[in-house]
Design a protein around this motif. Sequence first.
Motif, short mmCIF file in Angstrom:
data_model
loop_
_atom_site.label_atom_id
_atom_site.label_comp_id
_atom_site.label_asym_id
_atom_site.label_seq_id
_atom_site.Cartn_x
_atom_site.Cartn_y
_atom_site.Cartn_z
N VAL A 163 0.82 -1.17 -0.15
CA VAL A 163 0.09 0.04 0.12
C VAL A 163 0.93 1.37 -0.03
CG1 VAL A 163 -1.79 1.36 1.39
CG2 VAL A 163 -1.74 -1.31 1.22
N THR A 222 1.98 -3.70 4.15
CA THR A 222 0.89 -3.69 5.34
C THR A 222 0.31 -4.83 5.78
OG1 THR A 222 0.52 -1.15 4.52
CG2 THR A 222 -0.98 -2.37 6.21
N VAL A 236 -5.56 -4.58 6.06
CA VAL A 236 -5.85 -4.16 5.13
C VAL A 236 -7.60 -4.86 5.21
CG1 VAL A 236 -5.73 -4.06 2.53
CG2 VAL A 236 -3.70 -3.81 4.04
N LYS A 245 -9.78 -2.95 7.37
CA LYS A 245 -10.19 -1.77 6.73
C LYS A 245 -11.11 -1.75 5.66
CE LYS A 245 -7.97 0.98 9.54
NZ LYS A 245 -8.47 1.98 10.36
#
Length: 209
Positions: A81, A86, A91, A94
Amino acid sequence: MSAILNGVYAQLPSPPLSPKNNLYIDECLYEQFIYSDEELKQIECILSSPEESPIECPVQFSKDDILRNKYISMMEEGVEVNGELTSYLYVIEKLHSIGNNVINKKTKDAVPLRVYETGTDKYQEFWVHPMFLSLQSFQFFKLFEEIKENNEEGIIEIEIPSLKSFAVVLYYLYTGDKSKLFEIAKIDESLCKGIMENIECLEINMASF
């Protein structure tokens, strides 16, 4: 005396082969080392393989194997990212937190997806976001990687076992809401079966969540 000598000579080893006989033997040996093109390729493969395994040919990976290894590495090592790796789970969390706001909506990063049911002409169309799908399903990951490689544009098409239950699976991919998934599945046995068939077909990663 002559008979005695002949008996002694008969017990002695044969004399060395003449040069002519040696030539004949050489020709026979030469013939044993005449190989076909296919045999020569196999020999070349053996000789060019790594020293630690000189008798094994290098393993040839299929395109599917390479993509699968790339997908597994992404889950283990993280998602890139903005140029940085990450955590995969971070991720996904999110994405799920905003999924309800973008599911089946034509945002700037959405692409058209036409979903066919196997063995029929029936289909439905959705607006989907590659990141939501490719990070959680190997088959979608593979599909979007191939599209990127071939610079393809337009409507993306896939085929799945159950068209009726695809919207439910899509809802899960966008929200990660397993309880809602199971609740919907309880409504109808055929719907539940379709959900499980689609999850298996698309190779959706549910173990991590």
